[in-house]
Design an enzyme around this catalytic site. Sequence first.
Site, PDB file in Angstrom:
ATOM      1  N   HIS A  82       0.830  -1.190   0.000  1.00 22.07           N
ATOM      2  CA  HIS A  82       0.000   0.000   0.000  1.00 22.07           C
ATOM      3  C   HIS A  82       0.871   1.248   0.000  1.00 22.07           C
ATOM      4  CE1 HIS A  82      -3.625   2.377   0.645  1.00 22.07           C
ATOM      5  NE2 HIS A  82      -2.865   3.149   1.407  1.00 22.07           N
ATOM      6  N   ASP A 161     -14.760   3.969   7.207  1.00 21.06           N
ATOM      7  CA  ASP A 161     -13.743   4.807   6.568  1.00 21.06           C
ATOM      8  C   ASP A 161     -14.363   5.636   5.448  1.00 21.06           C
ATOM      9  OD1 ASP A 161     -10.934   5.658   6.172  1.00 21.06           O
ATOM     10  OD2 ASP A 161     -11.282   4.774   4.202  1.00 21.06           O
ATOM     11  N   ARG A 168     -13.769  14.039   6.437  1.00 25.01           N
ATOM     12  CA  ARG A 168     -12.425  14.634   6.570  1.00 25.01           C
ATOM     13  C   ARG A 168     -12.081  15.469   5.347  1.00 25.01           C
ATOM     14  NH1 ARG A 168      -8.842   9.717   7.062  1.00 25.01           N
ATOM     15  NH2 ARG A 168      -7.159  11.233   7.206  1.00 25.01           N
ATOM     16  N   SER A 183      -7.138   4.965   8.946  1.00 27.22           N
ATOM     17  CA  SER A 183      -7.865   4.814   7.681  1.00 27.22           C
ATOM     18  C   SER A 183      -7.182   3.757   6.800  1.00 27.22           C
ATOM     19  CB  SER A 183      -7.903   6.181   6.983  1.00 27.22           C
ATOM     20  OG  SER A 183      -8.240   6.059   5.635  1.00 27.22           O
ATOM     21  N   LYS A 187      -8.318  -0.631   6.377  1.00 29.28           N
ATOM     22  CA  LYS A 187      -8.597  -1.259   5.075  1.00 29.28           C
ATOM     23  C   LYS A 187      -7.641  -2.424   4.826  1.00 29.28           C
ATOM     24  CE  LYS A 187      -8.559   2.898   3.370  1.00 29.28           C
ATOM     25  NZ  LYS A 187      -8.667   4.198   2.728  1.00 29.28           N
TER      26      LYS A 187
HETATM   27  N1  URA Z   1      -5.202   7.217   2.176  1.00 27.63           N
HETATM   28  C1  URA Z   1      -6.186   6.660   2.919  1.00 27.63           C
HETATM   29  O1  URA Z   1      -6.654   5.574   2.602  1.00 27.63           O
HETATM   30  N2  URA Z   1      -6.632   7.309   3.994  1.00 27.63           N
HETATM   31  C2  URA Z   1      -6.146   8.502   4.387  1.00 27.63           C
HETATM   32  O2  URA Z   1      -6.586   9.029   5.386  1.00 27.63           O
HETATM   33  C3  URA Z   1      -5.130   9.101   3.618  1.00 27.63           C
HETATM   34  C4  URA Z   1      -4.661   8.423   2.518  1.00 27.63           C
END
Ligand code: URA
Length: 434
Positions: A82, A161, A168, A183, A187
Amino acid sequence: MRFIDVIARKRDGHGLSRDDIDGFVHGVLNGAVPDYQASALLMAIVLRGMDDQETSWLTEAMVRSGDRVDLSDVAGATVGKHSTGGVGDKVSIVLAPLAAACGVVVPKMSGRGLGHTGGTLDKLEAIPGFRVDLPVEAFKQVLRDVGACIIGQTASLVPADKKLYALRDVTATVESIPLIAASVMSKKLAEGSRALVLDVKCGDGAFMKDASSARRLAETMVAIGRRAGLRVEAVVTRMDEPLGRAVGNALEIIECLETLKGAGPPDLTAVVERLGARMLVLGGVESDAAAAVRRVRDARLSGRALATLARMIERQGGDPGVVDDYTRLPAAPSRAVVEAWRPGCVMELRAGAIGRASSVLGAGRARAGDAIDPAVGIVVAAPRGAEVVRGQPLVELHHRDGRGLDAAAALCREAIEIGDELPPPREIVIGEVR
Ligand code: URA
């Protein structure tokens, strides 16, 4: 519990309890906590922070808000990857087939681009027919057969999220280490990999602008992953300039293919090799870092990784012919260049402004759900460190009927600095958290 008391506690710099955090996540999803109270708590978290324990509780509550993918019936070492996002960041599209060609299984659920950063799904959808919405069972079958598959996050994965990120995004509360870490890691934990390599971007085009915040974000995410039983490491890489030369969806696919043919730009190639080597070590395919780098390089230079990408494209409904014939990809009808206004050396090529320029040409979106143009974007002709004469092309703008062209050209001029001396070299990989 009165939610106003939770907000006040965080406002005054106190820690939140597990019940406070569970109540917040639950309440945001079922409507018991209205958006204005959720936003107030988010801002208090941005200003006051959260410790590792609170951040882990937030992450766990977010994971529990939805389904978890069960990959136990996919054989082999599953290793996720990621990135925290940047400009020209096409690493996943090169790395997933490359690591798969070396023997790890790469289940990748990606996002779309927003603002000045591009999204892996948008890039892949530039390939005619490519589907990012495979059902989970089909995703697992491609993983079993090919070793790599890249799809979008399903709606049932971490719904908290989706709701919190949307809040946000419009309340200036994205830039917070605990909120970004929770966040991202919620995931990744819900996606079901047993191991994970994180690419934490640092610089002008990233959420984290300086090395110490990028390192803190990396450490926070690694700590959350470890508490949850994941084998996880992070690499901190520069995002001061766009990664590679191409910014824009189809243009970046061409650059990915070139990289898997051994002709990629040095910065992208270096990031891919470093992350790929760590994926092989975490997946237990290699125990020695130098041997892992050799194996990754061999998979790239031998064409094995390119063949894996072609199979992945085909199994995801895309046209594998793009691998050898770039004319099958969408191309912008017109091109323009921004020329050097004086002789000298390119000192800076700021990723943020280049990303915004690509976005105004139509390659990105200002708001979630906006349509994008897969063909348009920017190719850097004179990267940082290049010596240029007056009138020499600095960047090439691939545009459609002049849409956004003037604004994009102005942004590119703002992004580029020409000076008299060669700028000091910069290492692309600036740190690791193991
Ligand atoms: N990528 C994400 O998945 N969440 C965030 O808060 C910032 C970048």
